[in-house]
Scaffold this motif. Structure first.
Motif, PDB file in Angstrom:
ATOM      1  N   ASN A  86      59.732  54.215  48.328  1.00 21.58           N
ATOM      2  CA  ASN A  86      60.918  54.737  49.023  1.00 21.58           C
ATOM      3  C   ASN A  86      61.548  53.563  49.771  1.00 21.58           C
ATOM      4  N   SER A  93      55.004  56.650  49.400  1.00 26.88           N
ATOM      5  CA  SER A  93      55.047  58.111  49.411  1.00 26.88           C
ATOM      6  C   SER A  93      53.690  58.586  48.922  1.00 26.88           C
ATOM      7  N   GLY A 266      56.531  62.524  52.790  1.00 23.19           N
ATOM      8  CA  GLY A 266      57.903  63.045  52.809  1.00 23.19           C
ATOM      9  C   GLY A 266      57.902  64.503  53.242  1.00 23.19           C
ATOM     10  N   PHE A 503      62.609  59.959  47.144  1.00 24.65           N
ATOM     11  CA  PHE A 503      61.920  60.185  48.420  1.00 24.65           C
ATOM     12  C   PHE A 503      62.808  60.049  49.656  1.00 24.65           C
TER      13      PHE A 503
END
Ligand SMILES: O=P(O)(O)OC[C@H]1O[C@](O)(CO)[C@@H](O)[C@@H]1O
Length: 550
Positions: A86, A93, A266, A503
């Motif tokens: 990300n 992530s 996330g 993400f």
């Protein structure tokens, strides 16, 4: 990175689409009676039939070539091993670390995060057991009977969906409630049902700065304090799930009552973290671990199965095939299981917040369509609402049917009827009904040739509409974990092919900013002129409705 449209596979798929698009699904099935055996996959207890798709072995080979050219396997490895996948937020992530049941460490910035993950799970076990057995008591010494989760987006949809999906395993004394909408009616209608003496509020927010959640949490706290003896009682009735300890303390929740997670989780992937507390309270930690195990089994499948046998990869490739080559930009999720009734809503956030992007990872504009619109309702309800459009409308809408074979509440013929409907829909969508079949049917019912002619346009079905069918034995915690992880990885593979970042979610920020400034203007109650004419007009009209503007 090469734009996907410039890959060899993409070009070959474009030509292939032109060559095969007039072949019908009926044609494909009559030409090959092994299709069902050829186009099926098994993973982590799930069975996928993807034979009712506009594909031949050549299509699948080309799609797999696209996955190869997009380095899907390398993308998986980067995610699983904590690389910065990300980049716009500079984060890995690692939701997969949250359900890592194996001995392998997961490194973030040179440090194994598994001890922290396990420590939070252990704290969640101890806390949830106390609430479930009744030894965690409220300010008058009574056991907790109601749990209200206050959160929104990933801090609501996941736990809500999973609590509903696993309702047959729910604790008998505890009733779970979810408040997400800033519309005061949501909180109001929940508060009407509960007693402050026996209610536990969970304030769930990764950032602990989300306007809706904090507004609801403050109002819930005020409501609670109206009955409690004093501020000190808050400790027994409010816990927080967050990554932001400072904001949790500032709100007035003791950080001893906070269950943490990390910025590498996330929001829409956070169900496996402390955000899963409502699920743990409902089904207990042992079953929550089975849920994690289901996801872990799917993780191992995604990571190790060859592309051609990889269920999330195949589902993603089919979505790319329809979205980018057939221009079918809408995708139906039809779970034939009442307990999965919030699954489509959950998948909406997972897929649309992840893949609703118009730029590549490097910021350059994409040249092809990205994430489709995802929607759905549980079967059989959808059949009596929008299936008309699926069968006879002008759009091609690929569908995923999800069927749990065994009911957790067996009752007479119900489950067999449910199953019959599920299979009938995918058959009807694919086979349709031609004029000849209709004529035979109508003639048998005594219709004249004239009547048959008059109605044939209305009563025939073109068919040729594709679907996948996923079968699962029962919606157990393990099966649900596997199912969710399947879709998470599907979304990830799609993003890898489109070369977008699944993400981040910068697209939700502008509305948040504007809402803040408009709220300040509504509060001031003076004529507004700073926006476009429509927005000014609406604010000023609303102020008049409120009777605060002359
Ligand atoms: O858990 P938080 O920080 O309150 O955020 C809630 C949701 O808001 C979003 O950021 C979108 O606004 C989602 O990604 C997230 O799940």
């Amino acid at each position: 990175m090469t734009d996907p449209v410039d890959t060899k596979a993409w070009k070959a798929l474009t030509a292939h689409h032109a060559a095969v698009s007039s072949t019908t699904l009926r044609d494909l099935f009559s030409a090959d009676d092994t299709r069902f055996d050829t186009f099926q996959l098994k993973a982590a207890g799930l069975f996928l039939d993807y034979s009712k798709n506009h594909i031949t072995s050549e299509t699948v080979d080309l799609l797999l070539q696209l996955a190869e050219e997009s380095n899907v396997k390398r993308h998986f490895e980067r995610m699983f091993t904590g690389d910065i996948v990300n980049p716009t937020e500079g984060r890995p992530s690692l939701h997969t670390a949250l359900r890592n049941r194996g001995p392998e460490p997961v490194m973030v910035e040179g440090r194994d995060v598994m001890p922290d993950v396990k420590a939070v799970l252990e704290r969640l076990r101890v806390f949830s057991e106390r609430v479930r057995e009744g030894s965690w008591t409220g300010f008058t010494g009574k056991a907790i009977t109601d749990v209200v989760n206050i959160g929104i987006g990933g801090s609501d949809l996941g736990p809500l969906m999973a609590v509903e999906a696993l309702a047959p395993f729910a604790h008998e004394r505890l009733t779970l409630h979810f408040v997400s909408n800033v519309d005061g009616s949501h909180l109001h209608s929940t508060l009407k049902k509960i007693n402050p003496e026996t209610t536990l509020f969970i304030v769930a927010s990764k950032t602990f700065s989300t306007q809706e959640t904090l507004t609801n949490a403050h109002s819930a706290r005020r409501w609670f304090l109206d009955s409690a003896a004093g501020e000190e009682d808050v400790t027994k009735h409010f816990v927080a799930l967050s990554t932001n300890a400072d904001a949790v303390s500032a709100f007035g929740i003791d950080t001893q009552n906070m269950f943490g997670f990390w910025d590498w989780v996330g929001g829409r992937y956070s169900l496996w973290s402390a955000i899963g507390l409502p699920v743990i309270l409902s089904i207990g930690m042992d079953r929550f671990e089975q849920f994690l195990q289901g996801a872990y089994d799917m993780d191992n499948h995604a990571r190790t199965a060859p592309l051609s046998e990889n269920m999330p990869v195949m589902l993603a490739l089919l979505t790319v095939w329809y979205n980018n080559f057939w221009q079918a930009h809408s995708h139906l999720i039809a779970p034939y299981d009442q307990y999965l009734h919030r699954f489509p809503a959950y998948l909406q956030q997972l897929t649309m917040e992840s893949n609703g992007k118009s730029v590549h990872v490097d910021g350059s504009p994409v040249q092809s369509a990205t994430g489709p619109v995802v929607w759905g309702e549980p079967g059989t309800n959808g059949q009596h609402a929008y299936f008309q459009l699926l069968h006879q409308g002008t759009h091609m809408i690929p569908a995923d049917f999800i069927m749990a074979i065994e009911s957790l509440n067996p009752m007479g013929i119900h489950q067999d009827l449910l199953m019959a409907n599920c299979f009938a829909q995918s058959e009807a969508l694919m086979m349709g009904k031609n004029k000849e079949e209709l004529a035979t049917e109508m003639r048998a019912a005594g219709a004249s040739d004239e009547e048959i002619e008059r109605l044939s346009g209305h009563r025939t079905f073109a068919g040729n509409r594709p679907s996948n069918t996923l079968l699962v034995q029962q919606v157990t915690p393990h099966a649900l974990g596997a199912l969710i992880a399947l879709y998470e990885h599907k979304v990830f593979v799609e993003a890898a092919i489109w070369d977008i970042n699944p993400f981040d979610q910068w697209g939700v920020e502008l509305g948040k900013q504007l809402a803040k400034s408009i709220h300040a203007q509504i509060d001031k109650a003076q004529t507004v002129t700073s926006h476009d004419a429509s927005t000014n007009g609406l604010i000023n009209r609303a102020l008049k409705f409120k009777n605060v503007l002359a």
